[in-house]
Design an enzyme around this catalytic site. Structure first.
Site, PDB file in Angstrom:
ATOM      1  N   LYS A 193      -3.462   5.431   2.733  1.00  0.00           N
ATOM      2  CA  LYS A 193      -3.162   5.712   1.327  1.00  0.00           C
ATOM      3  C   LYS A 193      -4.478   5.847   0.546  1.00  0.00           C
ATOM      4  O   LYS A 193      -5.394   6.520   1.004  1.00  0.00           O
ATOM      5  CB  LYS A 193      -2.217   4.645   0.762  1.00  0.00           C
ATOM      6  CG  LYS A 193      -0.838   4.675   1.424  1.00  0.00           C
ATOM      7  CD  LYS A 193       0.061   3.546   1.001  1.00  0.00           C
ATOM      8  CE  LYS A 193      -0.187   2.306   1.785  1.00  0.00           C
ATOM      9  NZ  LYS A 193       0.883   1.292   1.625  1.00  0.00           N
ATOM     10  N   ASP A 227       4.830  -4.012   5.312  1.00  0.00           N
ATOM     11  CA  ASP A 227       5.886  -3.816   4.317  1.00  0.00           C
ATOM     12  C   ASP A 227       7.170  -3.278   4.938  1.00  0.00           C
ATOM     13  O   ASP A 227       8.277  -3.577   4.475  1.00  0.00           O
ATOM     14  CB  ASP A 227       5.411  -2.897   3.187  1.00  0.00           C
ATOM     15  CG  ASP A 227       4.937  -1.532   3.678  1.00  0.00           C
ATOM     16  OD1 ASP A 227       4.673  -1.392   4.895  1.00  0.00           O
ATOM     17  OD2 ASP A 227       4.798  -0.617   2.856  1.00  0.00           O
TER      18      ASP A 227
END
Length: 896
Positions: A193, A227
């Site tokens: 990211k 996550d």
């Protein structure tokens, strides 16, 4: 009146009359023509089902590659083991903290899991706080990033008035690829990211967090959770069919429960473990090159990690808006939009976000939103420009959901094939802003998945609480599993009241055994030893010592007077198993065993029980006809130990064996022995044979399933129950049964049940002494286990050490409770308020185990406070005692 909206590229129309119908038809044709125009321009992004099946097949092959130890290094799907082996089962309970690092913001939560009256399942209460993450922290020094996390955590605790003094279990959601060696250990492989904090790659993220929060907070980081795994666990709390986690947000990823036998990167072949696919990197090796467009290549070239995270850049929310901007910019430059007018805003990276894409694809207000967004970019869009841009958004987001569906189809197919099912019923837990906020994304994804895998009945559950709650749930599950492990060991932990009860039962067994015609399991056998040595004994004597794993022949020279001494000369002979469990005739031809009534400690020679072993020994010697031996005394090893120590300490009136077997003898008042027929006012040594306690079921409340397994596999099932709880012959086997159970439940050795672990007797009691040594490091414990064919981690070694400690401590406490019964009986026999007495002790368990003697002595002090007991080791064994008994008997014959 005409209401216009967009759904899957279609105009919704309502006509009030023929004129409006014609107008609607014209608008629809106009919209279709614009859409076809955009479709032709973006034909490479329009993926049909055959292409998706092809991508799914490539994905499956890459999964298999990532699971293999040989090919993992070259695989783009790293298939990282998470060490999460259990999903929530509804029994979790407690309060847990969670921190979530990986998106555009940082989150702290407290999760309370409680059982409510009248409810089957537990209730979950959460309070959370979101904190900003300045961009300079994301690309700055890693230490500063984690210091910020620590400060936010402390602020949360203070805001919510959560005690800083109390220890808090914490789960850490960390949304980046980590190589996990345990649930609470993980080395950062690489950032993704828009994160690129320096100095953390290759570092343990749990340890980094612990160091950051160590000042001023008592927090125990129990679990590092991706996550995606957190999402699966969050949804799994409410739906136990949830075995897949999916993230489609700033980034994208998936995890699922893989069969442990297929995961080469960890040991084990039983059970399942959650695997973090890290599928954002799929295509980094060129596997998706034939599906990449020029816009994808431009996105990659301008990113902070060129050549990495190929699938993520085609799918995730961090890039979808930028993909749309690049397409619109190219079309504008070609004069296909906005009359060819390119504004500075349109040229600016990041000006169109994924949130804009979602707004432009709204059902009702999509075209209006599109116009507003384009106006904000200083563009002057016509109606056909708005329709075209809206359709660009549709194509880009549709491709994203199609690619996710292809990857998900590969995972579901693998799970179904792993389990050899015709149809699979499963739930996918989903989180992420794209899935949650895009008006059509979820419906498109569900539809395509069900088309690609018709043999899988898939339910999609939105993770309302996000992945952060999942980290708390992983922590809760870890605590539950740990609690169950401790529950397995808790049955070995005896309370003070239980030990008092054992003492009372032993006392009752001693009293009952002294009665004539008694059926007590504590046999209380008269030894016909009436006195202990007084120092006047002298002469040369042969002694034969049999009862352990070796047979010993001794020549004992006893000197009396001022220079009194005992000198021994001996030789050991090993006892083959076929002799121990053969016929008595074979035994006494080779070796000599002074048995009383029953065999114990692994001996099971036939034609012996109930016979006079002195006669059998004489007959064996006569058959040899090689020497002349006068058998003066037959001595139990426990009595021999007492006599050996009594030669050194006249107060020694008790003998204790804690070795291969377990037994006690002591000097009993002759008046209490109903079976002797020798009158009163004298004492006789009684061989208690206390190993039989429990044969009548009086110990069933403290006997565990593991003890019962050992008893069933023994050669004397149902007998010597106390001995099987306390003696060296059996303790190692009890430990093996516990380790076997923990392994089968996936709590030890990664669930891998080896042939060695299945082998009775492989875990000898000597290993307990070695493993429990305070000086022994865990690496040495691992070395011992590896020597036994048990490949262990450090965590395994800790558990094995706990098991050994629980089993040996119980044994020592039980011996202590039995000894307390004996010394209290002697004290009461003699009408004393306080008894001072010495116990002569022999046996490898007492001598060599690092804690056995201490625990035994502490138990006696606690249960018999009116008795002051000294313990004297019998350095030369019970053989010397047998010679001393012979000397005492000879002396008494002379005096008579």
């Amino acid at each position: 009146m005409i209401r216009r909206g967009v759904e899957e590229g279609n105009i919704l129309t309502h006509s009030a009359d023929s004129a409006s119908f014609c107008l609607s038809l014209l608008l629809l044709l106009f919209f279709l023509s614009v859409s076809l125009f955009v479709d032709r321009f973006l034909y490479a992004m329009r993926l049909h089902d055959d292409q998706l099946r092809d991508i799914s097949a490539r994905f499956q092959a890459e999964m298999k590659k990532g699971l293999s130890a040989e090919s993992n290094a070259a695989a783009t799907l790293k298939m990282l083991p998470t060490h999460v082996c259990s999903t929530p089962d509804g029994s979790e309970n407690g309060e847990f903290l969670a921190v979530d690092l990986g998106g555009s913001k940082f989150k702290v939560l407290q999760v309370k899991v409680r059982k409510e009256a009248g409810r089957v399942r537990r209730s979950v209460e959460m309070q959370e706080q979101t904190y900003p993450l300045p961009k300079e922290l994301l690309i700055g020094r890693g230490v500063e990033l984690f210091d910020h996390v620590s400060e936010c955590l402390k602020d949360f605790l203070l805001q919510k008035k959560i005690s800083l003094e109390k220890k808090h279990p914490l789960g850490f959601t960390f949304s980046f690829p980590c190589q996990q060696t345990a649930l609470n250990q993980g080395l950062l492989l690489n950032w993704s990211k828009n994160y690129w904090a320096r100095g953390l790659q290759g570092k343990d993220m749990v340890n980094t967090l612990r160091q950051a929060i160590s000042r001023g907070m008592d927090v125990d980081v129990l679990a590092l959770v991706n996550d995606t795994v957190g999402t699966m666990m969050t949804c799994g709390f409410d739906d136990q069919h949830c075995e897949v986690g999916l993230i489609i947000g700033t980034g994208t990823n998936a995890c699922y429960m893989e069969e442990l036998r297929h995961i080469d990167l960890v040991e084990g072949d039983e059970g399942r473990m959650c695997v973090n696919t890290e599928w954002g990197a799929f295509g980094d090796d060129g596997a998706l090159d034939d599906y990449l467009t020029e816009f994808d290549r431009d996105i990659d070239a301008a990113s902070i990690n060129p050549g990495k995270q190929c699938l993520e850049k085609m799918v995730s929310g961090l890039y979808l808006g930028e993909l749309v901007r690049l397409v619109v910019l190219k079309m504008t430059k070609l004069g296909l939009l906005f009359d060819g007018r390119v504004t500075d805003a349109l040229r600016t990276k990041g000006k169109i976000t994924t949130a804009h894409v979602a707004a432009m694809e709204q059902y009702k207000d999509g075209l209006k939103n599109t116009r507003d967004i384009l106006l904000d970019l200083s563009l002057n869009p016509s109606p056909d420009d708005c329709i075209a841009v809206q359709h660009v958004c549709t194509v880009v987001s549709f491709r994203s959901s199609n690619l996710v569906a292809a990857g998900l189809a590969a995972i579901l197919t693998r799970i179904r094939q792993n389990r050899k099912l015709k149809t699979l019923r499963i739930t996918v837990g989903v989180d992420g802003t794209v899935y949650k906020t895009h008006p059509q994304y979820a419906k498109r994804l569900h539809k395509v998945v069900r088309r690609l895998v018709p043999d899988c009945h898939v339910r999609f559950v939105l993770s309302e609480s996000g992945s952060s709650k999942g980290a708390a749930m992983v922590t809760a599950v870890a605590q539950r599993v740990t609690a169950r492990r401790h529950q397995s060991l808790s049955s070995f932990r005896l309370s003070r009241d239980q030990l008092r009860s054992v003492k009372a039962r032993m006392r009752a067994g001693l009293e009952a055994g002294l009665k004539s015609n008694s059926h007590s399991p504590v046999k209380m056998l008269p030894s016909y030893v009436f006195r202990t040595p007084d120092g006047t004994e002298c002469g040369k004597y042969l002694a034969l010592d049999l009862g352990g794993t070796n047979f010993r022949v001794l020549l004992v020279k006893i000197r009396s007077g001022l220079r009194r001494s005992v000198r021994l000369y001996n030789k050991l002979y090993p006892i083959p198993l076929e002799i121990m469990q053969g016929t008595g005739e074979e035994k006494f031809l080779s070796f000599f065993f002074p048995s009383w009534k029953i065999w114990t400690k692994g001996f099971k020679a036939t034609d012996c029980e109930g016979n006079d072993v002195v006669d059998m020994l004489r007959e064996a010697i006569k058959r040899r006809n090689e020497f002349d031996v006068d058998i003066v005394a037959i001595v139990n090893d426990t009595v021999g130990t007492m006599m050996s120590c009594a030669y050194e300490d006249p107060q020694c009136e008790i003998g204790l064996i804690a070795g291969t077997g377990s037994n006690v003898c002591y000097m009993e008042e002759l008046r209490n022995i109903e079976k002797n027929g020798l009158g009163e006012m004298q004492r006789m040594c009684i061989n208690t044979e206390w190993g039989g306690l429990g044969e009548d079921g009086c110990l069933d409340d403290i006997i565990t399933e593991y003890d019962n397994a050992v008893d069933r596999e023994s050669i004397n099932h149902g007998r010597q129950r106390f001995e099987k709880l306390t003696s060296g012959l059996y303790l190692g086997e009890v430990v093996r049964q516990v380790l076997l159970d923990l392994t089968r439940r996936g709590l030890l050795f990664k669930g891998r049940v080896t042939e060695a672990l299945k082998t009775p007797g492989i875990f000898e009691t000597k290993y307990l002494s070695q493993i429990e040594s305070d000086r022994l490091a865990l690496l040495q414990v691992r070395s011992i286990l590896q020597h036994l064919g048990l490949d262990s981690t450090c965590d395994d070694s800790i558990i094995v050490k706990e098991v050994c400690g629980a089993v040996s401590r119980r044994a020592a406490q039980l011996c202590g409770a039995g000894m307390a019964a004996v010394v209290d009986k002697i004290r009461e026999n003699r009408g004393l308020d306080q008894l001072n007495i010495t116990v002569g002790v022999d046996g490898t368990l007492y001598k060599l185990h690092p804690h056995f003697s201490t625990v035994l002595q502490e138990t006696v002090v606690a249960l018999a406070p009116q008795c002051y007991v000294t313990y004297l080791l019998s350095e030369e064994g019970s053989g010397r005692g047998a010679a001393l008994i012979t000397a005492v008997a000879r002396r008494d014959q002379v005096e008579m």
